[in-house]
Every structure is written in C-alpha cells, then in structure tokens.
Scaffold this active site. Structure first.
Site, PDB file in Angstrom:
ATOM      1  N   ASP A 281      -0.004  -8.300  -1.021  1.00 63.94           N
ATOM      2  CA  ASP A 281       0.613  -8.861   0.172  1.00 63.94           C
ATOM      3  C   ASP A 281       1.619  -9.898  -0.303  1.00 63.94           C
ATOM      4  OD1 ASP A 281       1.413  -9.322   2.729  1.00 63.94           O
ATOM      5  OD2 ASP A 281      -0.571  -9.714   3.529  1.00 63.94           O
TER       6      ASP A 281
HETATM    7  C1  BGC Z   1       1.895  -9.859   5.911  1.00 66.54           C
HETATM    8  C2  BGC Z   1       1.967  -8.368   5.738  1.00 66.54           C
HETATM    9  C3  BGC Z   1       3.394  -7.913   5.765  1.00 66.54           C
HETATM   10  C4  BGC Z   1       4.156  -8.651   4.684  1.00 66.54           C
HETATM   11  C5  BGC Z   1       5.599  -8.235   4.588  1.00 66.54           C
HETATM   12  C6  BGC Z   1       2.815 -10.592   4.949  1.00 66.54           C
HETATM   13  O1  BGC Z   1       2.892 -11.924   5.248  1.00 66.54           O
HETATM   14  O2  BGC Z   1       0.567 -10.288   5.756  1.00 66.54           O
HETATM   15  O3  BGC Z   1       1.218  -7.732   6.714  1.00 66.54           O
HETATM   16  O4  BGC Z   1       3.487  -6.537   5.597  1.00 66.54           O
HETATM   17  O5  BGC Z   1       4.104 -10.033   4.957  1.00 66.54           O
HETATM   18  O6  BGC Z   1       6.317  -8.609   5.685  1.00 66.54           O
END
Ligand code: BGC
Length: 740
Positions: A281
């Site tokens: 993530d």
């Molecule tokens: C989120 C994800 C997301 C990623 C990219 C993160 O902060 O937890 O779900 O896909 O950002 O935007």
C-alpha cells in the site's frame, strides 16, 4: 489425446501449441538481459504529480529521469490518453524498452460514478455490480488505465472506520460474492482485451478490523478468526484469478501485513498457489520504520521482499536498498527475479509488449467521457442501492402531483458529495452531477412547486439558516429532509468517533418536525450512521448513501415510485456508538440475554439494548412480502447428501417489487463455538403484485465447514438450524440433523 500430449510437450519447452514462445519463456529471455537495477526497477511504483492519494515525497524531475533509465515499473495517478502516452514514451527510451503499468483507484465507477461501494452492496445485486465494474473498466481503460486498486474486500464490523464506504460490509459470504462479481467486471474477457483492466484484491489483510475503527490501526485477532472471517474473500479472489493483491497498512498480531510471511508466503503464494503480484500500500514498506518493525528503510525493504511484497508503492525503499541488500548477500537475487517475473508476466498478458500505447487512445477516451448509456445504467444502479428503512402509513411513494414539496437540508443542491470519496476521474467536473433538487424537480408535475432551503451546513454550529428552513417547511404539504455526511466525512483516514448526524443537522430536523408537516428523511452517507431520534420520530426514511453521477434522478425515481426500493443493509446499524462492534453473526456466549429487558447476569449493557437499530439484511419495500411454506428435503441427512430448502414468497401489497430472500444457518454446537447465524445464500427475486414465487437453496457439507483452533477446515456432524427470511432478524427456522 495425441494432440494433448503434443501441446503439453511443446509448452513444457516454453512454446505454445502454435510454436510461439509462452509468456513465461519471453519473461525468462527478458530477465536474462536485465541488470539487477533494471529488475529492481520493475518493482518500483511512483505516483504522478497532478494529485496524490497519500503523502507524496517524489520530485517529478527524478521520477522522469528514473523512468528513462528503466528504473520504474509502474505509475499510479497518471491518467488520460495523452498523459499516459507521454509517460510511456519516456519508458520506451530506456535500454530494454519495458512499458509502464498505469494504476489508479477505480473504486465506484470512473467517469460515470456509481453509488459508493457500501451502497452498491446494499443492492445485493451481483449482476448490477459486475456490470458497473465492466463499465468502469471500459471507461478507465479508455483513459489509459491498465490496473485498478479494487476491489476492496475487507470485512468491516465497525462503522467508525471511514473505509467501510469502500467495501461490502460486515459479512464474509456477501463480501466474497460481491468481490468476485467486481473482479469479473474489471477483468472482463480476460487480460489482453482492450477493455479489461487488472483488478487488485485489497487490503491484504484484516485492514477492516483496525482496533477502535481508527484507520491504519493495529489488528489483533486469532488466526482462526482471521481465516474464517477476513481471509475467505481474498482466497476466493486468488482462485478467481485476480491479477494483483495489495498489502494493508495494519499489523496483524504484531507483524505488519506488508512483511507478513504467514499471509503472503505461506498462504497467498504457498497454499493458495497465487501467480499474480503483490503491491504494497502507499508507503507501507517505509512505514514499517515508525511502526517499529524495521530500524530503517533498508531493513524494511529486506523484510517486505522476503515476506513476498513484489512492488513498492511510493516508499522508495526498494530502489534505494535492494541492490545493496543483494550485494551484501542479505537478499537472494532469485527473490528479485521472482518478483520481477510476476510483474513482467502481467505486462505481457496485458499486451503491452505488443503495443505499449494500446490503452492510450484519444478517440476511445472521447467516447467514454460522458457516455449516456453508462449514465442510464448509473441511474438504475443508484435507485437499486437505496434502502427503505421506514415508511409509516405508506407516506412513500410520493405523488408527483403533490402541490408543494420542500427539500430541506445541506445536501439538496450538493454536487461533489454525490460522488463520494474515491472519485478520482472527476476532479472539477461537478456540473455533470444530477443534484437531488434537479432530480426531484424534473419529475414533479408542472403545476407543483418545489421549495428549497439549505437549513444548515453539514458540519458546523451555524443555526442562522434555521428560520428560513422552518418558514419553507410551513409552506409545504410534505418536507423531504436531506441529511447525513459530506464527501470527505467517510473514506480513507476518515474515521469518526461520533457517527451521529454532524453539526446541527439533528437540531434542524427537530425544528422542522415541530411544524407538524410530514417529513421524509433521506440519509446520505458512506457508512451506517446513528440516528435513533430520527428513526423514532420521522415517518419515512430512505438510506441514500452517495449515489454518483445520476444521484438526483435515482433518488427521484424511488421517491415517486418509478422504482420500488429493494435494497437491504449490508451492515448492522447500531443504536449508538457504545454498541460497536455490533454484527449479526456473533457468538451466543454462555449467558445470552433473552430480550432487551433481560439484564440480570447476562451478556448485556445495563444502559443499552443488545439488539441494533436496524439489523443486517434489513430493508423494506413499497409492497409487502409474505413468507410461507418453508420446506426442507429432509430433516435427517448423512454424509455428502444435499439439503434442498424452499420457501414461497408472495407479494401481497400494491406494487411489483424485488425481495432479497436470505438463507442463514446455525451450527448448534461444535469444537469451537459457532455464530448464532451465518449467511449461506441469498436470492434477489422480482415478484409482481399478487404473485407468489418459490425460492430454492441448496446446502452441502461444504457449506458447513469452519476453522477449528488448529486451523483445520472441516464440518462436524450434529444439529443445525436452517433459517430463511427477509433479514437477519426476521426468519423462519427448522432444525436438521446431519451425520457424517
Ligand atoms: C490506499 C489504497 C490506495 C492507494 C493508492 C492508499 O492510501 O490505502 O487503498 O489504493 O492509497 O491510491
């Protein structure tokens, strides 16, 4: 037969049946030409510069240079035919000309936004959900996107957690079915089709169980609970061929998910034999330092890679540290090869080596910019996601010829909030949204009047607009109040400790109620809110979530009865925050309370009822459904027999309508305690007024299996309650005995 042998022999040598190289063979050939840095480059993902979906630390100049040097495998938040082409051109200036993958959060629609995901789940309509993702994939792929970071298949039992809006609610079975429908929708005919995008099962794992509902918080649970409640949607996604997985930010029992060998290597890449790749993530590799699991980025990179995280989203730890770690002998270069191989395979499968620009097509983009067919679908989907919670004296549906209607509340003319959190493709494009005011106005008779007063803001203490709102209500025959939470009140990092109506919204409602006018309340939110006063005093309540581009039309369709609402709650709605976590499939305890007044030495609060305000699976219709004749094929079963359950459902009211018939079971006792109810099936049926339909379910021993404390997955002989009904509270029950 011979032909099969021939094919097998040929593919074993790396060629397919037509004598062409298999993807695996092509990847091996490519890897053999790559330097260590180029391989690590494939494991790197940066965000574009226009906007960020996390704390960004990139300097654009460095990123662009690194792309040219073949040190970047993927970009997120770079979208549009022109923009993606520009970045792809840079990648093709690198030595080996390996194309970039473009990822983005396509969460509930793209150019056409659909209801927030929890609202979609309330439709319990797998076909609609799949179709919505098909549309989202078609639109997003036309904007150059190869890969969505969805579906989020996190089970969540705590409405304080802001990201419940992005999932399918509290139930493992429902969440799994919806996750699979989304993957089918995104990946369409399969990777390589021009309108198919790679899906991503996230957040692996147990992100939805963050302590206290506080985003990014720790998760502490038994492996039995993890396997039984939180992992099945992921396992099903892996089996269904979801292209990628994403780590979660939380730790699980002290080990951050990003470096958690148990879930990544033992389960996902081991037992489940998953062949796709795992992206971290945003920054979750580097965040293991503040988390207290790695002393610096170097150790974080080592731990994440060894555990099985293949791609580094925005931590900048892999590129900076992995080459050194290999040189120092701390990381086996084979692991880098393995991670790079998984990523390169996807690039081949997407057809990017044949044509790196195949998704960057301006004409296609233009066709998908404001696609009217997609909007029509969005309107229907929106209306099917609405849940009717209360309808005293059949005040709904409203007559279109009601003389004077007042729309009051902070969301009546709102635009952006209708998108809900995660609507990245919209940016400043809010004029395409159908507001609630416009939707209602367009359907009211010409001779009728629609009045409007904002009344208050969503989240402050300003009461200065109350008087005008009360005046407006007095002039009307009926008042539609529109309350709830604004765009940025649920979503990532939007946990709330107080999930009552924010600001002075409830006070406004009370003032309007005093006028004595009939009030229809619409609640717009990304999560279950607590609204006990309203639930007890207002005659009609519609839960309208955030419905997307066509919100106003979807709402008007339901208000005026063009669409008969049939949504059902995918999460339990608590009476108050003190009940949280509250979910339907809890254990009985040794001292269950018999009812709400029974509080003497039982598992209850002395100051609060045990049952929730609205149970899981609950939702009314403008018509009435009567359940009768629940029939079981047998009350005594043995071994691998199949149990057939049937029930007849009659539409006894005045409207045609849809009903979600739900099947639950209870395993009366076992090696480990079993939930009081578990959803095992559901069917959405359309029944004309006056008609009766028979709904049939089947159960086999496979449906009775559970994890014991040693993580054995099996079923036990014994007694089971079989329950069928309209929601998780209102069921008919029959007991059976199933022997081994
Ligand atoms: C989120 C994800 C997301 C990623 C990219 C993160 O902060 O937890 O779900 O896909 O950002 O935007």
């Amino acid at each position: 037969m011979k032909r099969i042998y021939f094919v097998l022999a040929f593919t074993a040598f790396g060629f397919n049946a037509f004598g062409q190289k298999t993807i695996d063979q092509k990847v091996s050939a490519l890897l053999s030409k790559m330097t260590l840095e180029e391989k690590v480059g494939q494991l790197v993902q940066y965000s574009g510069f226009e906007y960020a979906t996390g704390p960004q630390n990139s300097s654009s100049a460095n990123v662009l240079n690194e792309i040219k040097q073949g040190k970047v495998g993927s970009m997120l938040n770079v979208a549009g035919a022109v923009e993606t082409r520009k970045f792809q051109e840079l990648a093709l200036r690198s030595r080996l000309k390996i194309p970039l993958l473009f990822g983005q959060d396509v969460i509930h629609g793209y150019r056409t936004t659909f209801p927030v995901n929890l609202g979609q789940a309330a439709s319990w309509d797998l076909k609609l959900i799949e179709k919505s993702e098909r549309i989202a994939a078609t639109e997003a792929s036309a904007y150059g996107i190869h890969w969505t970071f969805a579906p989020m298949v996190d089970i969540a039992r705590d409405p304080r957690w802001g990201r419940v809006m992005e999932g399918s609610g509290e139930d493992t079975y429902l969440g799994m079915q919806i996750g699979l429908a989304r993957i089918r929708g995104f990946q369409g005919k399969g990777l390589g089709a021009l309108d198919a995008i790679m899906a991503c099962a996230k957040h692996f794992a147990a992100y939805g169980a963050a302590v206290g509902g506080r985003d990014y918080n720790s998760v502490d649970m038994s492996l039995r609970q993890l396997n039984e409640t939180y992992l099945p949607p992921f396992k099903a996604a892996a089996e269904a061929g979801v292209a990628t997985f994403m780590n979660s930010f939380n730790d699980i029992n002290g080990i951050p998910a990003t470096a958690n060998r148990y879930i990544l290597r033992d389960l996902l890449k081991g037992k489940w034999n998953y062949q796709g790749f795992v992206v971290s993530d945003w920054g979750s590799i580097g965040e293991m330092v503040p988390h207290g699991y790695a002393k610096d980025n170097k150790e974080a990179a080592e731990k994440a890679l060894l555990a099985g995280s293949d791609m580094d989203m925005e931590s900048r730890a892999y590129m900076a540290e992995l080459p050194k770690l290999v040189q120092e002998g701390k990381v086996d270069p084979k692991l880098i090869d393995e991670a790079a191989r998984r990523i390169l395979i996807k690039k081949f499968e997407m057809g990017l080596f044949d044509d790196p620009y195949r998704f960057s097509n301006e004409k296609r983009q233009q066709e998908q910019t404001d696609n009217q067919e997609n909007r029509k679908f969005g309107r229907v989907f929106g209306s099917k996601s609405i849940v009717l919670l209360k309808n005293e004296k059949n005040i709904l549906p409203l007559s279109k010829s009601t003389k004077t209607v007042a729309l009051i509340g902070p969301f009546g003319k709102e635009t952006s909030a209708n998108h809900g959190f995660w609507s990245v493709a919209f940016k400043d494009d809010h004029q395409r949204i159908v507001t609630q005011f416009d939707g209602i106005k367009n359907q009211l008779d010409k001779n009728s009047t629609l009045l409007y007063a904002k009344g208050c803001n969503a989240d402050d203490q300003d009461r200065s607009m109350f008087a005008e709102a009360v005046e407006t209500a007095r002039k009307a025959d009926v008042v539609i109040m529109t309350l709830g939470e604004g765009h940025a009140m649920s979503g990532e990092a939007k946990s709330r400790s107080n999930i009552h109506f924010s600001g002075v919204q409830e006070e406004l409602l009370k003032e309007i109620e005093k006028t004595g006018k009939p009030v229809i309340l619409m609640i717009n939110a990304g999560r279950p809110l607590v609204f006990d006063w309203a639930a007890d005093h207002v005659p009609a309540i519609l839960y309208t979530w955030w419905l997307g581009t066509e919100a106003g039309n979807s709402i008007a369709d339901v208000l005026f009865g063009t669409v008969n609402p049939g949504g059902k709650l995918p999460m339990t709605f608590p009476r108050t925050e003190g009940q949280i976590p509250v979910y339907y499939n809890h254990y009985n305890t040794g001292r269950p309370a018999k009812n709400n007044t029974d509080r003497n030495y039982v598992s209850a609060y002395i100051d609060l009822d045990n049952d929730p305000k609205f149970p899981f699976g609950y939702g009314l219709s403008y018509t009435q459904f009567k359940y009768a004749d629940m029939n079981l094929s047998s009350a005594n079963l043995k071994g691998s027999q199949t149990l057939k359950i049937s029930v007849s459902v009659s539409n006894t009211g005045n409207y045609d309508g849809e009903e979600v018939v739900q099947l639950y079971i209870r395993d009366i006792f076992g090696k480990v305690v079993r939930p009081v109810k578990e959803l095992k099936g559901f069917e959405k049926v359309f029944i004309k007024k006056g008609e009766t339909k028979t709904v049939t379910f089947t159960l086999t021993p496979e449906n009775l299996k559970f994890y014991d404390d040693q993580l054995n997955y099996d079923w036990e002989a014994g007694e089971f309650d079989i329950m069928v009904g309209t929601d998780s509270r209102n069921v008919q029950t029959k007991r059976i005995n199933w022997l081994k």
